[in-house]
Design a protein around this motif. Structure first.
Motif: not given
Length: 543
Positions: A322-330, A452-471
């Motif tokens: 389906q070409g609706n918003f959830p379809g496009a997102f996933h 948002h309920p459409v997504t299971p989770g962030a592609l890259l959570p910001p504090y995980e990204a912060l940990g990566d850059v600090l490392l």
């Protein structure tokens, strides 16, 4: 009716058997099921011909399960069998907008909604039905082109309906849904979630198989710090609607929040298996690709990358979707997720935004932004800073475009990702403090909205990204703090746990390194990724 009175009322209702006054639906005790098509208990007692009342209940149950297209088809069939069934006309109109999904009805939908509302008005003088009709009418009769302003009228209408009929389970459930809709743009989200959760728990305790009480309870607790509030309600869903795809998927919203990957995988396997058989105008129902994204996410958090890739390959073979918003997102998020979660930066850099040609991408700024974010991350990590800057600029444009979207959060989600990418660009350009500042600001901005309920989770959570850059900057002690913060928000993510173990080990904190290593090994016992071997060594040294 003020909030404190309502909260007191629902506590009373939770302990009483709800009875209805004369002229109102007498208790919601019927089971809406046809030939094994179980959907739970919805006994509305619509003012319709006796022969179609069970059909109204079934269609209403599907609507509570957010199977809006299927529910609309059933309501439309009822209007043909009984043109004077007001609730069937109301159902047609009400399924044309989805309060939590941020979808925008087109001009034809608005016309159909208005006509259906008029048909419903002419067919009833029952107060309970009239109030529900007027709530839906407020959505369609507004002159604005902003969905959130249309929803404000529906929210106000549901407030009036619940004031008049607080002991009707269907009215109460839809009222709670309106509270959650209001919470999307309210400053005090906590109070609205509190009220919705209390209303829904009262309804569930009165009728444990009511689809609205169970389904909307999951949305009420699919929020930071609330996921553990209703696990017994969540687990009851399996007995209610074993053939409804969205019902089989919904419990995973809570298990994602809790970092319970086996249950996330199990529920979405069940949902995808059923949903793949649902077709909408020649396309596979978006409920299938929705379950698929959650399923891919669950496998990636366990390091089961081959399984995740195989699921995505199968999903592509089961298209078009389906070409609706959830379809496009996933369709945008799954390939991006596969690349970014596995830190396959070459694959991320090769992602092409707007790749699926049957999607009208101009309608979907956030889904397109997911592709640009992954592409930008891949570019900056493979040394192509110019392409990363191009991606970052496109994210800025899309964030601006999304300001007029139906859901105000879309622009915020894009801006969070833009700041993360800008942080990596700053780091690549030799400005480490600017990089950290951008990552921290992304984390602060993320805290202003719920997932948002459409997504299971962030592609890259910001504090995980912060940990990566600090490392990467050789600051492991600070990185460990960032990973700990990320894990509080997005628990049990593979890359967060692995990052925390590496950071603790590099900082010389052997005890913490062993603890985080053991957590990773418990979460991803069969991981295929190379870093897990080093993690095992860290855990074994402490033992």
């Amino acid at each position: 009716m003020n909030t404190w009175y309502r909260l007191s009322l629902v506590v009373v209702l939770a302990t009483l058997s709800l009875s209805a006054p004369a002229g109102q639906a007498p208790g919601n005790t019927g089971t809406a099921a046809r030939g094994g098509d179980a959907i739970g208990t919805t006994d509305f007692h619509a003012n319709c011909l006796e022969g179609v009342r069970a059909d109204v209940d079934h269609a209403l149950g599907l609507m509570h399960h957010m199977m809006y297209t299927q529910a609309r088809a059933e309501f439309e069939a009822i209007t043909k069998a009984d043109p004077d069934c007001a609730m069937a006309h109301w159902g047609v109109a009400t399924t044309l907008f989805q309060p939590l999904w941020g979808t925008t009805p087109n001009a034809a939908d608005i016309t159909l909604g208005r006509q259906s509302v008029e048909n419903a008005r002419k067919a009833t003088d029952i107060e309970r039905e009239r109030l529900l009709i007027e709530a839906t009418a407020a959505f369609f009769e507004s002159d604005t082109d902003q969905v959130r302003e249309r929803l404000a009228g529906w929210i106000e209408g549901m407030d009036a309906a619940y004031d008049a009929f607080p002991d009707d389970l269907n009215v109460a459930s839809l009222y709670a849904l309106s509270r959650l809709t209001l919470a999307l743009s309210a400053e005090d989200r906590q109070a609205l979630h509190d009220e919705a959760e209390a209303v829904l728990r009262a309804a569930w305790e009165n009728e444990p198989t009511h689809p609205g009480a169970v389904h909307y309870s999951i949305h009420a607790t699919d929020a930071d710090g609330r996921a553990a509030n209703a696990t017994e309600i969540v687990d009851s869903y399996t007995e209610i609607a074993p053939s409804v795809p969205h019902a089989l998927h919904m419990p995973s919203h809570i298990y994602v929040r809790l970092g319970d990957w086996p249950r996330t995988i199990d529920w979405n396997q069940q949902s995808a298996k059923v949903a793949v058989e649902h077709k909408m105008q020649g396309a596979t129902s978006f409920h299938y690709i929705h379950a698929t994204d959650y399923l891919v996410y669950g496998h990636l958090q366990r390091g089961e990358d081959s399984a995740a890739l195989g699921i995505w390959e199968g999903a592509q073979a089961n298209g078009p979707h389906q070409g609706n918003f959830p379809g496009a997102f996933h369709l945008a998020s799954i390939p991006a997720r596969l690349a970014v979660e596995t830190r396959n930066w070459e694959a991320a850099a090769a992602i092409t935004p707007r790749a699926v040609d049957y999607i009208d991408w101009d309608k979907f700024s956030w889904p397109e932004a997911v592709s640009w974010f992954a592409r930008g991350l891949g570019a900056v990590h493979t040394g192509d800073v110019e392409t990363a800057r191009e991606a970052e600029q496109r994210l800025a444009t899309l964030a601006e475009n999304a300001r007029s979207a139906a859901d105000q959060r879309f622009s915020t989600y894009i801006e969070v990702d833009r700041r993360i990418l800008a942080g990596w660009i700053a780091n690549a350009e030799g400005d480490p403090e600017r990089a950290i500042e951008l990552m921290r600001s992304a984390g602060e901005l993320e805290a202003t909205v719920e997932k948002h309920p459409v997504t299971p989770g962030a592609l890259l959570p910001p504090y995980e990204a912060l940990g990566d850059v600090l490392l990467a900057q050789g600051r492991p002690a600070e990185a460990l703090v960032a990973y700990q913060q990320s894990n509080r928000i997005w628990p049990q993510r593979y890359n967060t746990l692995a990052g925390a173990a590496r950071a603790a080990d590099a900082a010389g904190d052997s005890e913490a390194a062993a603890q985080w290593s053991r957590r990773l090994l418990e979460a991803a016992p069969g991981s295929e990724r190379e870093p897990v071997n080093g993690i095992k060594a860290v855990a074994e040294r402490q033992n």
